[in-house]
Scaffold this motif. Structure first.
Motif, short mmCIF file in Angstrom:
data_model
loop_
_atom_site.label_atom_id
_atom_site.label_comp_id
_atom_site.label_asym_id
_atom_site.label_seq_id
_atom_site.Cartn_x
_atom_site.Cartn_y
_atom_site.Cartn_z
N GLU A 41 0.83 -1.21 0.00
CA GLU A 41 0.00 0.00 0.00
C GLU A 41 0.86 1.26 0.00
O GLU A 41 0.52 2.27 -0.61
CB GLU A 41 -0.95 0.00 1.20
CG GLU A 41 -2.27 -0.69 0.93
CD GLU A 41 -2.97 -0.16 -0.32
OE1 GLU A 41 -2.86 -0.82 -1.38
OE2 GLU A 41 -3.61 0.90 -0.26
N PHE A 42 1.98 1.20 0.72
CA PHE A 42 2.92 2.33 0.72
C PHE A 42 3.43 2.58 -0.70
O PHE A 42 3.41 3.70 -1.20
CB PHE A 42 4.09 2.03 1.67
CG PHE A 42 5.15 3.11 1.69
CD1 PHE A 42 5.03 4.20 2.55
CD2 PHE A 42 6.25 3.05 0.84
CE1 PHE A 42 5.99 5.20 2.56
CE2 PHE A 42 7.21 4.06 0.84
CZ PHE A 42 7.09 5.13 1.72
N ARG A 95 2.14 1.58 -3.50
CA ARG A 95 1.06 1.98 -4.40
C ARG A 95 0.79 3.49 -4.28
O ARG A 95 0.66 4.19 -5.28
CB ARG A 95 -0.20 1.17 -4.07
CG ARG A 95 -1.37 1.46 -4.99
CD ARG A 95 -2.49 0.46 -4.80
NE ARG A 95 -2.20 -0.80 -5.48
CZ ARG A 95 -2.01 -1.98 -4.89
NH1 ARG A 95 -2.10 -2.07 -3.58
NH2 ARG A 95 -1.74 -3.05 -5.59
N GLY A 96 0.77 3.97 -3.04
CA GLY A 96 0.56 5.41 -2.82
C GLY A 96 1.70 6.23 -3.42
O GLY A 96 1.47 7.26 -4.06
N ARG A 97 2.90 5.77 -3.24
CA ARG A 97 4.07 6.48 -3.76
C ARG A 97 4.05 6.46 -5.29
O ARG A 97 4.39 7.45 -5.94
CB ARG A 97 5.33 5.79 -3.24
CG ARG A 97 6.54 6.68 -3.28
CD ARG A 97 7.72 6.07 -2.54
NE ARG A 97 8.72 7.09 -2.34
CZ ARG A 97 9.56 7.48 -3.29
NH1 ARG A 97 9.53 6.93 -4.47
NH2 ARG A 97 10.44 8.44 -3.04
N HIS A 141 1.51 6.42 -7.33
CA HIS A 141 0.52 7.30 -7.94
C HIS A 141 0.72 8.76 -7.58
O HIS A 141 -0.04 9.62 -8.04
CB HIS A 141 -0.89 6.87 -7.53
CG HIS A 141 -1.30 5.57 -8.17
ND1 HIS A 141 -1.57 5.46 -9.51
CD2 HIS A 141 -1.44 4.32 -7.65
CE1 HIS A 141 -1.89 4.20 -9.79
NE2 HIS A 141 -1.80 3.48 -8.68
N ARG A 155 0.44 15.40 -8.08
CA ARG A 155 -0.23 14.71 -6.98
C ARG A 155 0.75 14.46 -5.83
O ARG A 155 1.87 14.02 -6.04
CB ARG A 155 -0.82 13.40 -7.46
CG ARG A 155 -2.22 13.19 -6.96
CD ARG A 155 -2.85 11.94 -7.52
NE ARG A 155 -3.24 12.08 -8.90
CZ ARG A 155 -2.83 11.26 -9.88
NH1 ARG A 155 -2.02 10.25 -9.61
NH2 ARG A 155 -3.23 11.44 -11.10
N SER A 156 0.30 14.75 -4.62
CA SER A 156 1.20 14.66 -3.47
C SER A 156 0.68 13.63 -2.47
O SER A 156 -0.50 13.30 -2.46
CB SER A 156 1.30 16.02 -2.79
OG SER A 156 0.05 16.36 -2.24
N ALA A 157 1.59 13.15 -1.65
CA ALA A 157 1.26 12.22 -0.58
C ALA A 157 1.65 12.89 0.74
O ALA A 157 2.83 12.98 1.05
CB ALA A 157 2.02 10.91 -0.77
N PRO A 158 0.66 13.37 1.50
CA PRO A 158 0.98 14.18 2.68
C PRO A 158 1.97 13.52 3.63
O PRO A 158 2.92 14.17 4.10
CB PRO A 158 -0.38 14.37 3.36
CG PRO A 158 -1.37 14.26 2.25
CD PRO A 158 -0.80 13.27 1.27
N LEU A 159 1.80 12.23 3.92
CA LEU A 159 2.68 11.61 4.92
C LEU A 159 4.10 11.38 4.39
O LEU A 159 5.04 11.25 5.17
CB LEU A 159 2.08 10.32 5.46
CG LEU A 159 0.96 10.56 6.49
CD1 LEU A 159 0.24 9.26 6.82
CD2 LEU A 159 1.51 11.20 7.77
N LEU A 160 4.27 11.35 3.06
CA LEU A 160 5.64 11.26 2.53
C LEU A 160 6.38 12.57 2.78
O LEU A 160 7.57 12.57 3.13
CB LEU A 160 5.61 10.98 1.02
CG LEU A 160 5.38 9.55 0.56
CD1 LEU A 160 5.49 9.48 -0.95
CD2 LEU A 160 6.38 8.60 1.21
#
Lengths: 224, 253
Positions: free
Chosen positions: A42-43, A45-47, A49, A202-207
């Protein structure tokens, strides 16, 4: 294009320093957000996209010949975390050294001169692909794959995860990676005519937040 | 795409220094769901509240807010209540565009209440900020995924900030059903149901940039590649998110 050149560039042993970075996995492991193969998937996959889709588009645009200075600024604007901007430039400088030795090209020389402290890594990667006679699809694939293979490899070391399980995660992500690479090339082609605003953001806040937390640790296994 | 049957609504605000140390509002035009009220300002500042006169945006609606702070203006814009994105009758997406322009020497506070993405809704929010070199800005955006205990709708929110024509921030957040995979995973929101951004731009940051700082496990202050800083935060709920963003703003003062 040379398929062999693509293998050389995409090889994890290509001496560009990527192995020292976990792509945010070290911070996520410490925070307890990655604990096994499922959460690693899941990590990744989020990264894939978010950050990886963005770097893939930047790399494809650079490979197409979009002005690298404009791409570097676009990368800056899409990377609010200063720790991640520093890491991206450090990786860009290391890749530049390896690339100039491997595929000497006047466009690489010009970029190195314009950014003596390093341009953003995906911009260098795209120009490297160009120098190696590769195309935007190749650059996008390299960048998107790096975006997930880095964390997967790091988690093998950080958690003692079975390398077979980590590799299976990458294989399961392959169909999505194909789509991300294709979308990246489409966006890069739009950037040729419409400018860099056409590139994904597109950003991933927790990254982003995790990168800042990680940069503050006194001791860490990975540089980012 | 928004559907032809949806509501189109526009609000326009222009603020200008009145030459006597105050701020006048030569344009203050809202309609339907984007009604505007001038409220009591403090000193030099003009205060405007967005008052939701209808609910929404619903699927198919397209709202646009265009606010300009011209030379000498100090403009503060808030909202009377949270914005609730709701599904429409025909499953069409809704769109909310915000255009903010701040001239040299002018200041804008854009501090609306939360945007709540209700189950079944589908909204795209595009916020575009253009600042002159010596413009000042405080902007806050908060996204809440679902009402209490509710699954969220689909929400895509893109925020771009330009200073003197140069883009210093371009980021998009996509979440909810149908968003690209992993949005709620360990890299994205990891189960947090409130996420927010606070942008502060000041000309002084060009020579004295703020330091990067971790405020909490889910919040950080990040100097941008230009005279501006971003506070990004995730939290379990809207209340705790607001506290983190307030702490971020206080740390920049």
């Amino acid at each position: 294009m040379s398929r062999a050149a693509l293998l050389v560039l995409a090889d994890g042993r290509f001496p560009a320093g990527g192995h020292a970075h976990s792509g945010g996995a070290e911070a996520a492991v410490k925070a307890g957000r990655i604990t096994d193969a499922a959460s690693l998937e899941e990590f990744c996959r989020g990264r894939l996209h978010t950050g990886a889709a963005m770097t893939a588009a930047l790399a494809a645009a650079a490979a197409l010949g979009v002005d690298p200075t404009g791409l570097d600024r676009a990368a800056d604007a899409r990377t609010p975390s200063p720790a991640l901007r520093v890491a991206a430039r450090k990786l860009g400088r290391q890749l530049m050294r390896a690339a100039r030795a491997t595929w000497p090209h006047p466009e690489l020389d010009a970029l190195a001169q314009r950014f003596p402290k390093g341009a953003h890594q995906p911009v260098v990667l795209g120009l490297t692909a160009r120098a190696a006679g590769l195309g935007p699809e190749d650059a996008a694939y390299c960048s998107a794959y790096e975006g997930v293979s880095g964390p997967a490899t790091a988690v093998v070391r950080l958690l003692g995860l079975d390398p077979f399980d980590a590799t299976a995660v990458l294989a399961r992500l392959a169909p999505e990676l194909d789509r991300v690479a294709q979308d990246a090339v489409d966006a890069a082609r739009r950037a040729m005519t419409d400018g860099v605003d056409a590139l994904p953001a597109r950003s991933a806040p927790l990254l982003e937040i995790g990168a800042e937390v990680h940069a503050g640790w006194p001791v860490r296994l990975f540089a980012s | 795409m928004t559907a032809p049957g949806g509501v189109r609504a526009t609000a326009a605000i222009v603020a200008r220094g009145d030459g006597r140390g105050g701020t006048s509002l030569p344009v203050l035009e809202g309609e339907g769901p984007l009604a505007l009220r001038r409220t009591r300002g403090s000193g030099t500042e003009a205060r405007v509240m967005l008052v939701g006169a209808m609910s929404g945006p619903l699927g198919g609606d397209h709202f646009t807010v265009d606010a300009r702070a011209e030379q000498g203006a100090a403009l503060w814009i808030g909202s009377a209540a949270a914005t609730l994105a709701l599904p429409g009758q025909d499953k069409a997406a809704a769109r909310y565009d915000v255009r903010l322009t701040v001239a040299d020497g002018a200041e804008l506070h854009w501090l609306p209440e939360q945007l709540i993405s209700a189950h079944g809704s589908d909204l795209y929010v595009g916020t575009r900020v253009d600042l002159a070199t010596s413009a000042r800005l405080v902007l806050r955006e908060e996204q809440v995924l679902g009402r209490t205990g509710e699954e969220p709708g689909r929400l895509t929110s893109r925020l771009t900030v330009r200073i003197a024509g140069r883009c210093v921030l371009d980021q998009e957040l996509a979440c909810g059903p149908g968003a690209p995979g992993g949005w709620d995973g360990p890299a994205g929101l990891a189960g947090h149901r409130a996420v927010g951004q606070l942008v502060v731009a000041r000309p002084e940051f060009a020579t004295a940039p703020p330091a990067a700082r971790v405020l909490a496990d889910g919040a950080a202050v990040m100097p941008l590649p230009g005279p501006a800083a971003l506070v990004t935060a995730v939290a379990p709920d809207a209340l705790r998110l607001r506290r983190l963003l307030d702490a971020g703003l206080a740390s920049l003062c």
